[in-house]
Design an enzyme around this catalytic site. Structure first.
Site, PDB file in Angstrom:
ATOM      1  NE  ARG A 180      -6.922  -6.108  26.545  1.00 52.52           N
ATOM      2  CZ  ARG A 180      -6.931  -5.849  25.136  1.00 52.52           C
ATOM      3  NH1 ARG A 180      -7.370  -7.226  24.472  1.00 52.52           N
ATOM      4  NH2 ARG A 180      -6.814  -4.876  24.724  1.00 52.52           N
ATOM      5  CB  SER A 229      -5.419  -1.121  31.003  1.00 52.38           C
ATOM      6  OG  SER A 229      -5.006  -0.244  29.995  1.00 52.38           O
ATOM      7  CD  GLU A 299      -6.448  -5.090  30.499  1.00 52.49           C
ATOM      8  OE1 GLU A 299      -5.463  -4.956  29.650  1.00 52.49           O
ATOM      9  OE2 GLU A 299      -7.547  -4.400  30.247  1.00 52.49           O
TER      10      GLU A 299
END
Length: 307
Positions: A180, A229, A299
């Site tokens: 990520r 998320s 996130e």
């Protein structure tokens, strides 16, 4: 100085710019959470040449923030300083096949559209994008992934423009992908990228895309005002399990709530402020740390001025 005043002060510098400039732009209309204060200036460039010209003419002391489709973004209630750049679908929304196994995609296209193009031309490896509610620019920046595949597995090269309006082509290695995250300079605005897949039967691709869609619709609150998320998965753990174990499924602060369907998703129940959502996320992080000893990392990207 208001956004409108700032925009007026820049008019002499930007006479040749062809894109759309808006002062005091309402950012709540551009994010999936539908919250957030105004951007001083919103710029939607006509194309790469227009973006390069704008950046070259914009005084260096004025901050620049790039946003995509707003699916993984929380804009704070105080709004955003300087210029927000949002790439237009017309100028940056093309996708085409450039070789037997490669696609060239503009940064403004939705992830799902890249998956659809891959299906159309019989290229496998892109099915995971069918279930990611974002755009290619954001996928490149955060190494978006799902169902065991990440952007890093498909990217060949990335085209970008820096704060001075100069163009760059980054190799896969230059992107420095980890979970990520990309190590590419935050000064760069991604404009398009080359992706590589592999020949696959259309029926096989369609089946995998259908499975991705079914999974998403059955376990995620796709019809709510959400941002995807909320927290990254810590190594060896699933964030939703940690949130659930801490007893926070359905927990609510103001108009912000952790989804009962998938408790790593925050929801704007209808009247949440950005502060409600951020407060809820920080509360969840605190309680998960106390319960499991694990610190959750956001996130969702949080930007802007606090009220």
């Amino acid at each position: 100085m208001s956004g409108a005043e700032l925009l007026k002060s820049l008019e002499g510098n930007l006479t040749d710019v062809r894109g759309r400039l808006t002062g005091d732009a309402d950012m709540s209309k551009l994010t999936w959470f539908q919250v957030g204060g105004p951007a001083d200036i919103l710029f939607q460039p006509a194309d790469e040449e227009d973006l390069a010209l704008f950046l070259n003419r914009l005084p260096e002391e004025i901050p620049v923030t790039v946003v995509g489709v707003g699916s993984n973004l929380l804009v704070r209630d105080g709004g955003l300083d300087g210029v927000v750049i949002r790439l237009s679908a017309k100028g940056f929304g093309q996708v085409e096949q450039i070789s037997d196994t490669r696609l060239l995609a503009g940064a403004a296209i939705p992830d799902k559209r890249l998956a659809a193009k891959a299906l159309e031309v019989g290229l496998g490896g892109f099915e995971f994008y069918h279930g990611i509610p974002g755009g290619i620019g954001g996928a490149l920046r955060m190494n978006a992934g799902a169902n065991g595949t990440e952007t890093t597995n498909r990217v060949v090269e990335v085209h970008a423009i820096d704060r001075k309006g100069e163009r760059h082509i980054l190799s896969h290695a230059d992107m420095g992908y980890t979970y990520r995250h990309s190590a590419a300079s935050t000064d760069l605005i991604f404009t398009k990228a080359v992706f590589e897949g592999y020949a696959e039967d259309n029926d096989v691709i369609q089946k995998e895309m259908d499975e991705v869609q079914h999974h998403r619709e059955t376990v995620q609150p796709v019809k709510e005002k959400t941002g995807g998320s909320t927290f990254k998965n810590p190594e060896g753990h699933s964030s939703w399990k940690l949130v659930d174990k801490a007893g926070l499924r359905g927990h609510q602060i103001g108009g912000a709530k952790m989804s009962e369907m998938h408790c790593n998703f925050m929801i704007n129940t209808g009247n949440a402020t950005a502060q409600d959502l951020e407060n809820l996320g920080e509360y969840v992080r605190e309680k998960v740390l106390a319960n499991s000893g694990i610190t959750l990392e956001w996130e969702i990207k949080r930007i802007g001025r606090e009220v």
